[in-house]
Write an enzyme that holds these catalytic residues in place. Structure first.
Site, PDB file in Angstrom:
ATOM      1  N   LYS A   6     -71.085  13.152   7.261  1.00 27.38           N
ATOM      2  CA  LYS A   6     -70.597  11.816   7.022  1.00 27.38           C
ATOM      3  C   LYS A   6     -69.549  11.781   5.922  1.00 27.38           C
ATOM      4  O   LYS A   6     -68.800  10.817   5.798  1.00 27.38           O
ATOM      5  CB  LYS A   6     -71.778  10.910   6.589  1.00 27.38           C
ATOM      6  CG  LYS A   6     -72.837  10.767   7.625  1.00 27.38           C
ATOM      7  CD  LYS A   6     -74.037  10.010   7.006  1.00 27.38           C
ATOM      8  CE  LYS A   6     -75.311  10.547   7.561  1.00 27.38           C
ATOM      9  NZ  LYS A   6     -76.486  10.213   6.777  1.00 27.38           N
ATOM     10  N   ASP A  12     -67.037  23.643  -0.622  1.00 25.69           N
ATOM     11  CA  ASP A  12     -67.833  24.083  -1.768  1.00 25.69           C
ATOM     12  C   ASP A  12     -68.126  25.577  -1.593  1.00 25.69           C
ATOM     13  O   ASP A  12     -67.261  26.406  -1.854  1.00 25.69           O
ATOM     14  CB  ASP A  12     -69.087  23.208  -1.800  1.00 25.69           C
ATOM     15  CG  ASP A  12     -69.988  23.435  -2.994  1.00 25.69           C
ATOM     16  OD1 ASP A  12     -69.474  23.823  -4.055  1.00 25.69           O
ATOM     17  OD2 ASP A  12     -71.203  23.214  -2.886  1.00 25.69           O
ATOM     18  N   ILE A  49     -69.731  15.549  -7.631  1.00 26.04           N
ATOM     19  CA  ILE A  49     -68.997  14.288  -7.539  1.00 26.04           C
ATOM     20  C   ILE A  49     -69.517  13.431  -6.379  1.00 26.04           C
ATOM     21  O   ILE A  49     -70.017  13.959  -5.377  1.00 26.04           O
ATOM     22  CB  ILE A  49     -67.477  14.522  -7.375  1.00 26.04           C
ATOM     23  CG1 ILE A  49     -67.190  15.480  -6.191  1.00 26.04           C
ATOM     24  CG2 ILE A  49     -66.877  15.065  -8.654  1.00 26.04           C
ATOM     25  CD1 ILE A  49     -65.717  15.645  -5.870  1.00 26.04           C
TER      26      ILE A  49
HETATM   27  P1  IMP Z   1     -70.314  23.987   1.718  1.00 29.24           P
HETATM   28  O1  IMP Z   1     -70.858  24.315   3.069  1.00 29.24           O
HETATM   29  O2  IMP Z   1     -71.147  24.592   0.611  1.00 29.24           O
HETATM   30  O3  IMP Z   1     -68.845  24.287   1.543  1.00 29.24           O
HETATM   31  O4  IMP Z   1     -70.549  22.472   1.482  1.00 29.24           O
HETATM   32  C1  IMP Z   1     -69.801  21.533   2.045  1.00 29.24           C
HETATM   33  C2  IMP Z   1     -70.519  20.197   1.990  1.00 29.24           C
HETATM   34  O5  IMP Z   1     -71.352  20.072   0.856  1.00 29.24           O
HETATM   35  C3  IMP Z   1     -69.499  19.116   1.889  1.00 29.24           C
HETATM   36  O6  IMP Z   1     -68.992  18.723   3.134  1.00 29.24           O
HETATM   37  C4  IMP Z   1     -70.263  18.027   1.158  1.00 29.24           C
HETATM   38  O7  IMP Z   1     -70.931  17.206   2.092  1.00 29.24           O
HETATM   39  C5  IMP Z   1     -71.279  18.762   0.324  1.00 29.24           C
HETATM   40  N1  IMP Z   1     -70.865  18.835  -1.108  1.00 29.24           N
HETATM   41  C6  IMP Z   1     -70.425  19.919  -1.793  1.00 29.24           C
HETATM   42  N2  IMP Z   1     -70.124  19.623  -3.070  1.00 29.24           N
HETATM   43  C7  IMP Z   1     -70.382  18.301  -3.195  1.00 29.24           C
HETATM   44  C8  IMP Z   1     -70.254  17.364  -4.300  1.00 29.24           C
HETATM   45  O8  IMP Z   1     -69.816  17.688  -5.426  1.00 29.24           O
HETATM   46  N3  IMP Z   1     -70.623  16.096  -4.026  1.00 29.24           N
HETATM   47  C9  IMP Z   1     -71.087  15.685  -2.819  1.00 29.24           C
HETATM   48  N4  IMP Z   1     -71.204  16.502  -1.773  1.00 29.24           N
HETATM   49  C10 IMP Z   1     -70.860  17.807  -1.957  1.00 29.24           C
END
Ligand code: IMP
Ligand code: MG
Length: 181
Positions: free
Chosen positions: A44, A104, A154
């Site tokens: 979302k 992330d 954030i």
């Molecule tokens: P990844 O798979 O670890 O790259 O995470 C990606 C997902 O984690 C993003 O699409 C976000 O929904 C969530 N996410 C990562 N960092 C944050 C943050 O600082 N705030 C809110 N959601 C985050």
């Protein structure tokens, strides 16, 4: 300002400027292209950014949605993104633009990239509102990132903590005491 927010990272006005620049970048990229790109919102978190971005573009596009969940309700990604709702459209032979809220660890992006390439997309472009390069655990990056941030959690403008704060019109750093209690 919401009392759970420590400080603002991007104001509404700053977000609008970032969106405008990203839209121009995409318009330039697809200038002269005959086929209509398929823009995909990774739900979302990217929903607000996505809606503003497609409206700021001049290129005619089609839109689709995919829901990916990577968290329980903690502030640490589970590392195992799960597809909760798949696309309606076929990506075969399409120019696909994936719109993310934040990259992330990179796990979600790798999963989406492998899935969409595996389904035979012609091209795959990633636009993200935020990038946290210092947190990366897999070797992947967005083609266009609006804003780089450090290791801070954030929320706002689509981004949540435990499904909260998505409807804040700005993006801010969440107070540590909120997710460490
Ligand atoms: P990844 O798979 O670890 O790259 O995470 C990606 C997902 O984690 C993003 O699409 C976000 O929904 C969530 N996410 C990562 N960092 C944050 C943050 O600082 N705030 C809110 N959601 C985050
Ligand atoms: Mg999220």
């Amino acid at each position: 300002m919401n009392s759970d927010i420590q400080s603002i990272v991007l104001s509404e006005k700053q977000i609008a400027e970032k969106v405008e620049k990203a839209a121009k970048w995409l318009d330039a990229k697809f200038e002269g292209t005959q086929s209509v790109p398929l823009m995909i919102s990774v739900l979302k978190g990217s929903v607000m950014f996505f809606c503003d971005l497609v409206r700021a573009m001049d290129t005619p596009v089609q839109i689709d949605f995919m829901t990916v969940s990577s968290y329980g309700s903690s502030s640490e990604s589970s590392g195992m993104p799960r597809i909760v709702m798949d696309l309606a459209a076929s990506v075969e032979g399409r120019d696909v633009v994936l719109v993310e809220d934040i990259v992330d660890s990179g796990n979600t992006l790798v999963k989406m990239r492998d899935l969409i390439s595996g389904r035979g997309a012609k091209s795959f472009t990633v636009v993200t509102l935020f990038d946290k390069p210092s947190r990366r655990t897999v070797n992947v990056s967005a083609d266009y990132s609006c804003f780089e941030i450090g290791n801070e959690f954030i929320v706002g403008y689509g981004l949540d903590y435990a499904q909260k704060y998505r409807n804040l019109p700005y993006v801010g750093i969440l107070k540590r005491e909120i997710y460490e209690k």
